[in-house]
Enzyme design. Sequence first.
Site: not given
Lengths: 305, 428
Positions: A58-59, A86, A108, A136
């Site tokens: 959603r964000t 990674k 995020r 947030h």
Amino acid sequence: MPLKSKHLLGLDGMPKEDIQLILDTAVSFREVLDRPIKKVPPLQGKTITNMFFESSTRTRLSFELAERRLSADVLSFQSSGSSVSKGETLKDTARNIEAMKIDMVVMRHSAAGAPHYLSSVIESAVINAGDGGHEHPTQALLDMYTLRERVGKLAGLHVCIVGDILHSRVARSNIYGLKTMGVKVSVCGPATLIPRDIEKLGVDVYHHIDDVLPKVDALNILRIQLERDAGRLFPTIREYHNYYGITRQRLEKAGREMVIMHPGPINRDVEISADVADGESSVILQQVLNGVAIRMAVLYLLGTR
Amino acid sequence: MNVLLKNGRLIDPVSGRDESVDMHIVDGRIEKIRPSIASSSSMKVIDLKGTIIAPGFMDMHVHLREPGFEHKETILTGCASAAAGGFTAVACMPNTKPAIDDASVVKFIKEKAKIALNGLVDVHPVAAVSVGRKGEHLAPIAELASAGAVAFTDDGDPVHDAELMRRALEYASMFSKPIIQHAQDLPLTKGGVMNEGLNSTTLGLPGMPAIAEDIMVARDVKLVQYTGAQYHVAHMSTAGCIALVREAKRKGLKVTCEVTPHHFTLTDDAVRTYDTNTKMNPPLRTREDVEAMKQGLRDGTIDVIATDHAPHSFDEKQVEFQYAPFGIVGLETAIGLAITELFEQGVLSFHQLIEKFSANPRRILHLPEIKIEEGERANLTIFDPATEWIVDVQKFKSKSKNSPFHGHKLRGRAIGVINNGESAWANG
């Protein structure tokens, strides 16, 4: 009047005028969202990168939509796990993307403080879309916007945030923002999910939900992370629901009208019962809609600064 | 070497001397100490007016990183950093790769140290308590002690198992070697990256409660009482821990402890910028803890100032706070911080400060006392207690620059060191 800061890293320390400016700016963008043609040109020619190092639906969609509605060019990627796993550092990832000439980064990240670090190693404006258990800010801004829209004011209200305060960035940003706007804030949850010394931030702490319900104008009900918390931090989901779940029966017993908010995604019949989530006091879907307007306002104010 | 030190203030807590002297040193030996010595053309004359000559300082808690992590530090660069910071001796920790859990590694380090700077800095390896520092089986403590290990620790990690700690204390006591504990209850600190309290709550970072340190020391004190062994608490950071050591000392137990300059200087407020150079283990604590450190230093509960010099490369610290390694370098700021925070604030006299940097660590590790007398070998630290300077990490001799004190203004710094017939001076 521009925002004081180049970045939106959090609401901790953000001046009241800046919060007011974002909320007021969002009003006109909210109106845009009701038009048949929902696109306006202010960020034409600007490029925004959405860097999501933690899964989010959603964000991420809300930011992307806000960016497109403002006519920005949008680059998005989502990578589960940390940048470290990674093999490339956050600094290298961000600098590589920046080398392609971008204007803003929305990030995020699962590590608290990651956007603060990012803002120190790249030139672009950084918007924090959630960093670990820290902040947030756009979520808290849209919560405040929705509350103000519903009640007509913020100052003087009493909001209780319910649930896992310990791990919640939504709780922290709400505490900072609401306090700045003159709202009384309480938190309620099991002692194991209340972070140390939180009362020093000027909030009241409750462990029994029925003690606080009769006193509040709004509830912000946090999602319980089923996979993380059950077992060590509280015994079972059943017990959590029985002692902290917000049900119609509980609200009736409190004998007071209150606005029901939830940052989503909801666990139906865990932290909130289905009839409350779908009831007339619930503003959960308005929060989602207003989220786009708030993010448009933030992107606009930082992007045209 | 034929050096005449002029007009230095000799402070020697061992002999009790505190006077202005000239000192003539030939081939590493103190030839003469007099109120005034005439210079001759063969002597290199160094005017030390305004500075203090003290017995050589020792940092008993240093990570030299070699073998295994030479990109962070080597024995050579670590010794250069120690000398620049005013130390003539260091004790190095065993969390190398391989760990110092075999006599061959002790010998390797001692050989390398002898060549580095021609032995200007004495390096005393502290060996692992357990094989591989895994906390399971005892390392060959007797062999390690014979090879030259001065103490035993699994530093970086605690000796967590109470039974293993008991056996280590019993076994090491046969060789009169202390066990040095990195005191941390692991389940209570799982995932933690900073002190638990208002700042961790505000920053949303996982906390490490102070009680995790206290609980481990409380347990260990019971084991020390039971075994009668010698025990030293590394890098103490909590008020609770100091109270426990104070009580143990009052009971006459062989318990000693050290504090780092960062733990008597900074609080966890410094973490608020998410600067990874404020991340260390144990973490920076609160104002009350810092005050307790000063009280502990003042009343003698804290025996030693040691830096926990923990070099990490630039890139290793250039990551998100949670992913950054713990630790900061400390050798080259130790004297400045001690004088600025302790002497200037009236916590310690020069006499006490020198004891905590020199005689006390040597006593704990059973190393010979340094004598500043004619005919003795010169093992000296010379420092200027008054000069103000700005810390610039780029000027550090250490291979790593991970210090939270970059840009800080400090008072007092090392001027020179003399040991084993070698010397190094701050200004060439």
